[in-house]
Design a protein around this motif. Structure first.
Motif, PDB file in Angstrom:
ATOM      1  N   THR A 195       0.917  -1.215   0.080  1.00 29.35           N
ATOM      2  CA  THR A 195      -0.143   0.153   0.168  1.00 29.35           C
ATOM      3  C   THR A 195       0.874   1.347  -0.040  1.00 29.35           C
ATOM      4  N   PHE A 196       0.252   2.241  -0.680  1.00 28.16           N
ATOM      5  CA  PHE A 196       1.277   3.610  -0.779  1.00 28.16           C
ATOM      6  C   PHE A 196       0.340   4.724  -0.349  1.00 28.16           C
ATOM      7  N   ASP A 197       0.655   5.541   0.774  1.00 27.69           N
ATOM      8  CA  ASP A 197      -0.206   6.581   1.101  1.00 27.69           C
ATOM      9  C   ASP A 197       0.472   8.108   0.580  1.00 27.69           C
ATOM     10  N   ASP A 198      -0.531   8.941   0.794  1.00 30.71           N
ATOM     11  CA  ASP A 198      -0.224  10.500   0.714  1.00 30.71           C
ATOM     12  C   ASP A 198       0.168  10.962  -0.778  1.00 30.71           C
ATOM     13  N   GLY A 199      -0.228  10.032  -1.739  1.00 40.30           N
ATOM     14  CA  GLY A 199      -0.083  10.511  -3.110  1.00 40.30           C
ATOM     15  C   GLY A 199      -1.235  11.051  -3.643  1.00 40.30           C
ATOM     16  N   PRO A 200      -1.399  11.228  -5.088  1.00 42.69           N
ATOM     17  CA  PRO A 200      -0.288  11.116  -5.840  1.00 42.69           C
ATOM     18  C   PRO A 200       0.508  12.083  -5.805  1.00 42.69           C
ATOM     19  N   SER A 201       1.958  11.959  -6.216  1.00 42.61           N
ATOM     20  CA  SER A 201       2.999  13.057  -6.123  1.00 42.61           C
ATOM     21  C   SER A 201       3.647  13.025  -7.256  1.00 42.61           C
ATOM     22  N   GLU A 202       4.428  14.100  -7.890  1.00 42.91           N
ATOM     23  CA  GLU A 202       5.131  13.821  -9.073  1.00 42.91           C
ATOM     24  C   GLU A 202       5.892  12.916  -9.353  1.00 42.91           C
ATOM     25  N   SER A 203       6.315  12.052  -8.226  1.00 47.61           N
ATOM     26  CA  SER A 203       7.120  10.819  -8.429  1.00 47.61           C
ATOM     27  C   SER A 203       6.252   9.477  -8.504  1.00 47.61           C
ATOM     28  N   THR A 204       5.138   9.771  -8.649  1.00 49.13           N
ATOM     29  CA  THR A 204       4.177   8.434  -8.573  1.00 49.13           C
ATOM     30  C   THR A 204       4.223   7.721  -9.568  1.00 49.13           C
ATOM     31  N   ARG A 205       4.505   8.326 -10.706  1.00 46.75           N
ATOM     32  CA  ARG A 205       4.593   7.503 -12.390  1.00 46.75           C
ATOM     33  C   ARG A 205       6.089   6.707 -12.099  1.00 46.75           C
ATOM     34  N   GLU A 206       7.130   7.011 -11.639  1.00 49.10           N
ATOM     35  CA  GLU A 206       8.146   6.146 -11.641  1.00 49.10           C
ATOM     36  C   GLU A 206       8.073   4.990 -10.710  1.00 49.10           C
ATOM     37  N   LEU A 207       7.246   5.307  -9.536  1.00 46.16           N
ATOM     38  CA  LEU A 207       6.864   4.028  -8.687  1.00 46.16           C
ATOM     39  C   LEU A 207       6.031   3.080  -9.551  1.00 46.16           C
ATOM     40  N   LEU A 208       5.119   3.676 -10.192  1.00 42.99           N
ATOM     41  CA  LEU A 208       4.334   2.635 -11.058  1.00 42.99           C
ATOM     42  C   LEU A 208       5.066   2.001 -12.269  1.00 42.99           C
ATOM     43  N   ASP A 209       6.135   2.598 -12.671  1.00 40.38           N
ATOM     44  CA  ASP A 209       6.804   1.940 -13.768  1.00 40.38           C
ATOM     45  C   ASP A 209       7.555   0.834 -13.040  1.00 40.38           C
ATOM     46  N   VAL A 210       8.175   0.913 -11.675  1.00 38.55           N
ATOM     47  CA  VAL A 210       8.764  -0.214 -11.155  1.00 38.55           C
ATOM     48  C   VAL A 210       7.837  -1.532 -10.858  1.00 38.55           C
ATOM     49  N   LEU A 211       6.645  -1.057 -10.443  1.00 35.72           N
ATOM     50  CA  LEU A 211       5.447  -2.015 -10.226  1.00 35.72           C
ATOM     51  C   LEU A 211       5.166  -2.556 -11.554  1.00 35.72           C
ATOM     52  N   ASP A 212       5.138  -1.973 -12.542  1.00 44.55           N
ATOM     53  CA  ASP A 212       4.610  -2.653 -13.696  1.00 44.55           C
ATOM     54  C   ASP A 212       5.882  -3.570 -14.400  1.00 44.55           C
TER      55      ASP A 212
ATOM     56  N   PHE B 299       3.493   1.896   2.782  1.00 41.04           N
ATOM     57  CA  PHE B 299       4.623   2.859   2.111  1.00 41.04           C
ATOM     58  C   PHE B 299       4.188   4.019   1.888  1.00 41.04           C
ATOM     59  N   HIS B 300       4.857   4.972   1.183  1.00 45.55           N
ATOM     60  CA  HIS B 300       4.405   6.343   0.892  1.00 45.55           C
ATOM     61  C   HIS B 300       4.945   6.718  -0.407  1.00 45.55           C
ATOM     62  N   ASP B 301       3.982   6.955  -1.284  1.00 44.41           N
ATOM     63  CA  ASP B 301       4.405   7.715  -2.751  1.00 44.41           C
ATOM     64  C   ASP B 301       3.984   9.135  -2.718  1.00 44.41           C
ATOM     65  N   GLY B 302       3.836   9.850  -1.404  1.00 47.52           N
ATOM     66  CA  GLY B 302       3.952  11.120  -1.047  1.00 47.52           C
ATOM     67  C   GLY B 302       4.361  11.196   0.149  1.00 47.52           C
ATOM     68  N   ARG B 303       4.486  12.688   0.530  1.00 46.69           N
ATOM     69  CA  ARG B 303       4.984  12.936   1.915  1.00 46.69           C
ATOM     70  C   ARG B 303       4.003  14.052   2.474  1.00 46.69           C
ATOM     71  N   GLU B 304       2.730  13.549   3.127  1.00 43.02           N
ATOM     72  CA  GLU B 304       1.736  14.398   3.582  1.00 43.02           C
ATOM     73  C   GLU B 304       1.355  15.651   2.420  1.00 43.02           C
ATOM     74  N   LEU B 305       1.495  16.556   2.836  1.00 44.86           N
ATOM     75  CA  LEU B 305       0.952  17.767   1.903  1.00 44.86           C
ATOM     76  C   LEU B 305       2.121  18.321   0.791  1.00 44.86           C
ATOM     77  N   THR B 306       3.437  17.734   1.099  1.00 48.86           N
ATOM     78  CA  THR B 306       4.471  18.496   0.185  1.00 48.86           C
ATOM     79  C   THR B 306       4.306  17.992  -1.146  1.00 48.86           C
ATOM     80  N   MET B 307       4.812  19.178  -1.702  1.00 52.15           N
ATOM     81  CA  MET B 307       4.816  19.184  -3.305  1.00 52.15           C
ATOM     82  C   MET B 307       6.188  18.764  -3.720  1.00 52.15           C
TER      83      MET B 307
END
Ligand code: ZN
Length: 234
Positions: free
Chosen positions: A45-62, A189-197
């Motif tokens: 599980t990934f919390d706090d997203g989506p963020s600008e880096s979520t796509r990179e994580l999606l590529d790893v999962l793919d 896990f976390h694909d964002g960091r609370e409200l951080t951009m």
């Protein structure tokens, strides 16, 4: 007598802390924290997203053909609609992680319901998916949450183990989470960091890239939370 009173207060305080934050506590709202132990499967599980880096994580999962569950914040789903939608488009499960990530502790019923329903609406608008799962920010539950979850048809999801990936370097997260792997585990896990951009989530991505091949070699399969826990049969 004073000591006895203090002891009673400590016990009551401990019980209260467990009720609010304990991973298996269902005092304030229904929730799950693991799946059955008789299937060699886990849920990422990934919390706090989506963020600008979520796509990179999606590529790893793919790369590893793994589907996960993403608990999105309404705030980020409005800010990064395309990224929010991309998570759903690639076959992952979407859950609700509140609108602006407050600890629900000491807040009113109206505030809690507003947080859940705003997030629900923004996630539906961005992704086209209606979440059925809710993860409380910081794992904090409070009176009023059960009613809000019921109104929106949401089941609470805690975790078997949490990565502390917002604070630790990848080497430490890998050690910590390698030890936590077991049949039925829900790993947080976390694909964002609370409200951080533009948060730096590289420790999270590095960890997933290093642990997934190990776990797959050990024979684990990865399924979304609702499948792991049987909630998809509701
Ligand atoms: Zn969070």
């Amino acid at each position: 007598m004073v000591i006895e009173t203090l002891a009673v207060l400590c016990v009551a305080g401990g019980a209260m802390a467990w009720a609010v934050r304990g991973k298996s506590s269902r005092i304030f709202a229904p929730s799950v924290w693991r799946g059955p132990r008789n299937r060699k499967a886990m849920a990422l599980t990934f919390d706090d997203g989506p963020s600008e880096s979520t796509r990179e994580l999606l590529d790893v999962l793919d790369e590893f053909g793994v589907r996960a569950t993403f608990f999105q914040c309404g705030f980020h789903a409005r800010r990064l609609r395309t990224e929010a939608a991309e998570v759903a488009r690639r076959g992952h499960e979407i859950g609700n992680h509140s609108d602006t990530h407050p600890a629900l502790y000491l807040h009113s019923r109206n505030f809690i319901e507003d947080q859940l329903s705003r997030a629900q609406q923004s996630i539906i608008e961005a992704t086209g998916v209606t979440p059925r799962l809710f993860r409380a920010p910081f794992g904090v539950r409070w009176p009023g949450l059960a009613a809000a979850q019921a109104k929106l048809g949401l089941m609470g999801v805690m975790w078997t183990a949490i990565a502390r990936d917002w604070a630790l370097p990848a080497d430490d997260i890998v050690k910590r989470m390698a030890k936590a792997a077991r049949p039925g585990a829900i790993l947080c896990f976390h694909d964002g960091r609370e409200l951080t951009m533009r948060p730096d989530i590289s420790p999270t991505i590095d960890t997933i890239r290093r642990l997934l091949p190990v776990w797959l070699d050990q024979g684990y399969e990865f399924v979304p939370v609702s499948e792991l826990t049987g909630l998809n049969r509701r």
